[in-house]
Design a protein around this motif. Structure first.
Motif, short mmCIF file in Angstrom:
data_model
loop_
_atom_site.label_atom_id
_atom_site.label_comp_id
_atom_site.label_asym_id
_atom_site.label_seq_id
_atom_site.Cartn_x
_atom_site.Cartn_y
_atom_site.Cartn_z
N ASP A 106 -3.21 0.09 -3.20
CA ASP A 106 -4.45 0.77 -2.86
C ASP A 106 -4.79 1.90 -3.82
N ARG A 128 -6.17 4.42 6.80
CA ARG A 128 -6.81 3.10 6.73
C ARG A 128 -6.09 2.07 7.58
N SER A 176 0.86 -1.18 0.00
CA SER A 176 0.00 0.00 0.00
C SER A 176 0.91 1.23 0.00
N TRP A 177 0.32 2.41 -0.19
CA TRP A 177 1.12 3.63 -0.14
C TRP A 177 1.86 3.75 1.19
N SER A 215 -3.88 6.30 2.91
CA SER A 215 -3.47 4.93 3.16
C SER A 215 -3.11 4.73 4.63
N SER A 259 -2.22 10.59 -0.95
CA SER A 259 -2.41 9.14 -1.01
C SER A 259 -1.76 8.45 0.19
#
Length: 596
Positions: A289, A213, A173-174, A210, A206
């Protein structure tokens, strides 16, 4: 990624057009089509089929188009070929001069109004610049339309670094990708200034999304990432590429001025790899993502001032940029189609390879609010700070923290010393302590002036070292009560009187109780004075941190909010470091930072 579909002004918007920022319609350009049909020239506008005997030199409609530097060469090729092929609008040849202009500079110029721009069409690299250009609505009007190309934002690495992170098989992911890069002591990460680069701002946003999340203290993680990026920040995307190691030799990769990883667009990596020799190419990570897109919206500038011939020529050129032959030109320069669809030849040349998720749908574009908040965080996090730290040394600070075996004061000191390491030599920090009647009749005492941490102090040490020692030397005053209100007023007045423009000026007040000085200023009187003193031209937000269960968070929060700050509560003083960084970020998001 377009803002509306032409030529059908009433057609439904595309499914991918989910962001509210991309739902605005450009009535002016749609109206041109109606005008064209009404005057019997619809065929000419849409197809450029009318033919006249005049030569192109005599009949040309001349336009100037300001394009983002990365896409300007491709657009210039298309414009020159159109002129050579005598492509016409209403029988007039198209003569489009393409000039490369940084998008942020054009946006600021348009937002400011003033002189009429010397171009009729603008092609920025992202529609986020349209919001800046529109500003308060008092600048030069713009009429945005469809995107003509796109390019995803990704993270590029020199081969030695990418292999250490498992490229191309390992996906991240980022937040995971940037975290992995920053945790490696051999991977230096560079980025362009998000205030000047759409690539930099979209990447940072971003990373923020990320990280959120992932849960936990995401705000602090993003702010810490921003600080690291700021240390290796470049002014532009082109300059970011210049920071890369130029070969795989130990001398180049070991050079502290060289980066092994950079946040750039796929197109920028494509161009870099086309010119690279030997092991100087880049590999691309595409975060799982989703990657945001640079979307290159075609935009008319001050449309009402254009002649009808110029308006129609501008529309004709836009349709030309979206035809099949132009898409092929854009692909040769490393761009994707406007819808973001991956083209294997472009991806491979840019350094992408399966199973990196380069063909997945683009990430949903961040809203204008999200971008503004992230830019505010970036500005306040990397901007030099001027903080006066005001620490409660009343007797209650000797109370033990449950489960730690240390007093509130001991844990507070450790947290402040840790927080100090997050600031740069250009940051200015001072220290006051307070209790009651600490200095004669005064409840407060200034221990260290607010100075640059990098300044030399007496004895050859720096102000940072002296301040760290002063933090370590704080001790609770036996029997001392909490003289909060008088201290707040006095420290606020001094911080405002010594305000430094261009820095984030603030008070950080830490207390474990409520005001106990009955002979001092009252709460209502303090609030009234702060309201009178608060000056939006010299903002000094108070960051009030209530430490432990006996502190009155609502009391300190009410006082802090009058100044543009806020109150925070920590049950464990060890949390102070994270709260200070979060509070600074929040103040920046609210637009309360000092402006240059």
């Amino acid at each position: 990624m377009g803002r509306h579909s032409l030529p059908d002004a009433g057609a439904p918007e595309e499914r991918g057009d989910a962001s509210p920022r991309r739902r605005r319609r450009t009535i002016a350009i749609a109206t041109l089509l109606v005008l064209a049909v009404a005057t019997g020239t619809g065929v000419a506008v849409n197809g450029g089929l009318l033919s006249f005997s005049e030569s192109c030199e005599d009949s040309a409609v001349r336009l100037s188009l300001a394009a983002s530097p990365d896409i300007a060469p491709a657009v210039r090729d298309i414009a020159e070929q159109a002129f050579a092929d005598e492509v016409r609008s209403d029988g007039h040849c198209l003569d489009v001069e393409v000039v490369a202009r940084d998008s942020y500079k054009v946006a600021d110029t348009l937002a400011g109004g003033g002189e009429t721009p010397d171009f009729q069409v603008w092609l920025p690299d992202s529609d986020l610049w349209l919001d800046r250009a529109e500003g308060l609505g008092t600048g030069t009007p713009i009429s945005p339309s469809d995107s003509v190309a796109s390019s995803p934002v990704a993270l590029a690495m020199v081969p030695s670094a990418s292999k250490r992170l498992g490229w191309p098989k390992k996906t991240y992911s980022w937040a995971e990708l940037v975290g992995a890069a920053l945790q490696s002591d051999r991977v230096r990460l560079g980025a362009a200034d998000p205030a000047r680069s759409a690539t930099g701002l979209l990447a940072l946003t971003s990373i923020g999304g990320s990280s959120a999340r992932q849960g936990g203290d995401s705000d602090t993680r993003v702010a810490e990432t921003a600080k690291v990026l700021a240390e290796r920040m470049s002014d532009s995307d082109a300059q970011v590429l210049e920071t890369l190691a130029r070969s795989g030799t130990g001398a180049e990769e070991g050079n502290p001025r060289r980066n092994q990883a950079v946040l750039i667009s796929e197109q920028a990596a494509f161009t870099h790899n086309a010119e690279a020799t030997g092991s100087g190419g880049l590999n691309l990570f595409y975060p799982a993502d989703g990657t945001p897109l640079l979307d290159y919206p075609y935009t008319l500038v001050d449309e009402e001032q254009l002649t009808l011939a110029q308006s129609r020529a501008a529309l004709r050129f836009m349709t030309l940029l979206n035809d099949r032959s132009s898409r092929a030109v854009f692909a040769r320069y490393g761009f994707r189609p406007a819808d973001g669809a991956a083209e294997d030849a472009v991806v491979t040349s840019a350094g992408g390879r399966s199973p990196q998720p380069y063909a997945t749908s683009a990430a949903e574009a961040p809203s204008a609010k999200e971008l503004q908040e992230m830019l505010g965080m970036w500005t306040i996090t990397v901007q030099s700070a001027r903080l006066t730290t005001v620490v409660d040394t009343s007797g209650s600070m000797a109370t033990l923290v449950p489960g730690r075996g240390q007093s509130r004061m001991d844990v507070t000191k450790e947290s402040l010393i840790q927080a100090l390491s997050q600031f740069t030599p250009d940051d200015e920090i001072g220290l006051w302590e307070f209790a009651t009647t600490l200095d004669g009749e005064k409840d407060y005492r200034r221990l260290m002036p607010t100075r640059r941490l990098g300044d030399q102090a007496q004895g050859g040490s720096t102000h940072r070292e002296k301040l760290s020692a002063a933090f370590a030397g704080l001790q609770p005053v036996p029997g001392g009560a909490t003289g909060l209100f008088d201290t707040t007023l006095a420290s606020y007045k001094e911080a405002q009187s010594t305000y430094v423009k261009g820095k984030f000026n603030s008070l950080v007040i830490l207390t474990d109780g409520s005001n106990q000085d009955e002979d001092g200023i009252s709460r209502s009187a303090l609030i009234a004075e702060l309201k009178e003193l608060a000056d939006p031209e010299r903002p000094v937000p108070v960051i009030a941190i209530a430490v432990g269960p006996d502190a009155d968070r609502e009391e300190v929060a009410e006082i802090a909010r009058i100044t543009g700050g806020d109150g925070y509560e920590v049950s464990d003083p060890a949390e102070i470091q994270a709260v200070i960084l979060q509070a600074i970020m929040t103040a920046g998001q609210g637009g309360r930072a000092a402006q240059e």
